[in-house]
Motif scaffolding. Sequence first.
Motif, PDB file in Angstrom:
ATOM      1  N   PRO A   2     -65.287 -97.982  69.999  1.00  0.00           N
ATOM      2  CA  PRO A   2     -65.537 -97.158  69.251  1.00  0.00           C
ATOM      3  C   PRO A   2     -65.733 -95.772  69.835  1.00  0.00           C
ATOM      4  O   PRO A   2     -65.379 -95.538  71.094  1.00  0.00           O
ATOM      5  N   ARG A  22     -71.565 -89.956  61.104  1.00  0.00           N
ATOM      6  CA  ARG A  22     -71.832 -90.550  59.909  1.00  0.00           C
ATOM      7  C   ARG A  22     -71.611 -90.823  57.927  1.00  0.00           C
ATOM      8  O   ARG A  22     -71.110 -92.133  57.766  1.00  0.00           O
ATOM      9  N   GLU A  25     -68.436 -92.582  58.562  1.00  0.00           N
ATOM     10  CA  GLU A  25     -68.858 -94.473  58.185  1.00  0.00           C
ATOM     11  C   GLU A  25     -67.981 -94.535  59.913  1.00  0.00           C
ATOM     12  O   GLU A  25     -67.405 -95.934  59.982  1.00  0.00           O
ATOM     13  N   THR A  26     -68.100 -94.233  61.291  1.00  0.00           N
ATOM     14  CA  THR A  26     -67.164 -94.299  61.746  1.00  0.00           C
ATOM     15  C   THR A  26     -67.880 -95.435  62.953  1.00  0.00           C
ATOM     16  O   THR A  26     -68.928 -94.542  62.937  1.00  0.00           O
ATOM     17  N   GLU A  27     -67.629 -96.158  63.503  1.00  0.00           N
ATOM     18  CA  GLU A  27     -67.891 -97.144  65.179  1.00  0.00           C
ATOM     19  C   GLU A  27     -67.710 -95.509  65.587  1.00  0.00           C
ATOM     20  O   GLU A  27     -67.095 -95.450  65.851  1.00  0.00           O
ATOM     21  N   TRP A  28     -69.280 -95.414  66.234  1.00  0.00           N
ATOM     22  CA  TRP A  28     -69.312 -94.361  67.061  1.00  0.00           C
ATOM     23  C   TRP A  28     -70.898 -95.225  68.251  1.00  0.00           C
ATOM     24  O   TRP A  28     -71.776 -95.217  67.494  1.00  0.00           O
ATOM     25  N   THR A  29     -70.856 -94.272  69.033  1.00  0.00           N
ATOM     26  CA  THR A  29     -71.850 -94.262  70.011  1.00  0.00           C
ATOM     27  C   THR A  29     -71.863 -92.545  70.289  1.00  0.00           C
ATOM     28  O   THR A  29     -71.341 -92.510  70.862  1.00  0.00           O
ATOM     29  N   ASP A  59     -61.841 -90.677  72.014  1.00  0.00           N
ATOM     30  CA  ASP A  59     -61.427 -91.790  71.158  1.00  0.00           C
ATOM     31  C   ASP A  59     -59.715 -91.974  71.458  1.00  0.00           C
ATOM     32  O   ASP A  59     -59.385 -91.798  70.737  1.00  0.00           O
TER      33      ASP A  59
END
Length: 103
Positions: A2, A22, A25-29, A59
Motif C-alpha cells: 500500500p 480516500r 479508494e486507494t489502499e494506503w497507510t 508508492d
Amino acid sequence: MPVELGYWGIRGLAEPCRLLLRYTETEWTDAIPPDADSWFKGKKYNLGLDFPNLPYLLDGDVKLTQSLAIMRYLGRKFGLSLLSLISLKGTCLSNTLWMFVWG
C-alpha cells in the motif's frame, strides 16, 4: 504494497493528500510519527527521500515530499489532474493555474 503517507497526527498540509487517497479508494497507510524524536532522530533520513521532510509519500519506487508535489502525483496517477480533465498543454499554463489556486 500500500501507499504510505507520512505526516504528523494533525490535518495540516497532508489532509488534501489524505482526501485524494480516500476519494480514489486507494489502499494506503497513514504513517504518523509518535513523537518528534522518532521522526527527527530515526525515520527521517532512513526512508531514502531526496528531500526528507513531512509530508512524504512512498508508492513503490516513487518517493516524494512536499504536499503540492504529492497532490500533483496523485492527480496524474488517478487521472484527476487539471491537465487530464480539460486537456491543456504546456507547463506554463499549469503552473499559472496552480499559483492562482494556491495564492
